[in-house]
Design a protein around this motif. Structure first.
Motif: not given
Length: 325
Positions: A111-131
């Protein structure tokens, strides 16, 4: 695209200033240490990107400070938007509206946006795998992290990333919008707000808004260029009309006694025959051109030539004793 930088400009579209004194209904009593002093309020209307316009209030102790602000931020200038977020280190998120009895939303991103995860991951703020990243953890600090864990349980990571973005990133950066989306999805559980920021994130990341703004800017420039070209053509037509009217008058001086309109009627045929491209438009505005030449709006030289042709002289001023009382 850098996901931590602003991708929208905030532009001033209107400003107004008002002066208030102690006792006035709108005097900002709590704005200054001494509420017995006068205050100057500057209201600024702004638009950020293609978002709806917003209004902000700036308070100043002196008229000079208010005028300096107005001079620095004229209509059309870019301005730093006011950050309306409170210091989340001092108070709770959305105080009183969070109930810890709510079960945390699923950790699988359903239900969450994978785009949000991707953006925050590439911004270096959080990752789905490592938190949550070390950058955010170091900025927030262990004491604040424990507070967030206590308040929001398993959803503390969304709160931590959002708090970091509030304190460090522009509000129009994709990372900020992604964090705001997750904050509403996981913390406030406001699906309407979450959906709004999801769509906004897609607009920013996929370049929809930047493309639209580019198109608007190009149309604006084309409009300015078109207006300048139209004005130049109008000026050329008035000069050409005056030249042709002089040619008609030279061939038949007596026709001037019939007035400018009669002379122009013959002159426009000369204009059209000699410069068909120029007079493809504008033939229906000949009366306007004559009026502009007569009044001097087409320049002093054409006005003088017009007056010389038709013997027009300025009205003679009557002596004071002969004027009607």
């Amino acid at each position: 695209m850098s996901y931590t930088e602003a991708v929208r400009k905030t532009v001033v579209i209107g400003v107004s200033v008002s002066h208030t004194k102690p006792g006035d209904p709108m005097h900002p009593l709590a704005a200054f240490e001494d509420p017995s002093k006068e205050a100057w309020r500057v209201f600024v209307r702004t638009r950020t990107g293609l978002l709806p316009e917003t209004s902000s209030l700036y308070l100043f102790r002196t008229e000079a400070d208010a005028n300096a602000f107005l001079k620095e931020h004229p209509v059309g200038s870019e301005i730093e938007p006011i950050r309306h977020e409170v210091d989340l280190r001092e108070i709770s998120f959305v105080r009183g509206s969070i109930d810890r009895r709510f079960a945390p939303r699923g950790g699988g991103g359903d239900g969450d946006s994978p785009l949000a995860y991707d953006v925050l991951d590439q911004a270096g703020l959080s990752s789905y795998r490592s938190g949550v990243s070390k950058l955010v953890l170091d900025a927030i600090g262990p004491k604040r992290i424990e507070d967030l864990k206590s308040q929001f349980g398993e959803n503390w990571t969304a709160a931590a990333v959002y708090e970091y973005c509030c304190l460090n990133l522009p509000s129009s950066s994709p990372a900020y919008v992604a964090a705001l989306y997750q904050f509403h999805y996981y913390i406030t559980m406001d699906d309407f707000a979450a959906g709004y920021f999801w769509r906004d994130l897609e607009t920013l990341v996929h370049g929809v808004e930047s493309a639209a703004l580019h198109s608007l800017e190009m149309r604006k420039k084309a409009g300015i260029a078109g207006s300048e070209k139209s004005a130049q053509a109008r000026d050329t037509r008035r000069t050409d009309l005056m030249r042709a009217m002089e040619k008609v008058a030279k061939n038949n001086p007596d026709i001037c006694e019939l007035g400018p309109e009669a002379v122009a009627k013959l002159a426009i045929k000369i204009c059209s025959d000699e410069s068909p491209a120029l007079w493809k438009q504008g033939r229906g505005q000949v009366s306007e051109y004559i009026g502009e030449i007569r009044r001097g709006e087409a320049g002093g030289e054409l006005k003088e030539r017009f007056e010389a042709m038709f013997g027009i002289k300025p009205l003679r001023r009557l002596p004071l004793k002969d004027r009607i009382a």
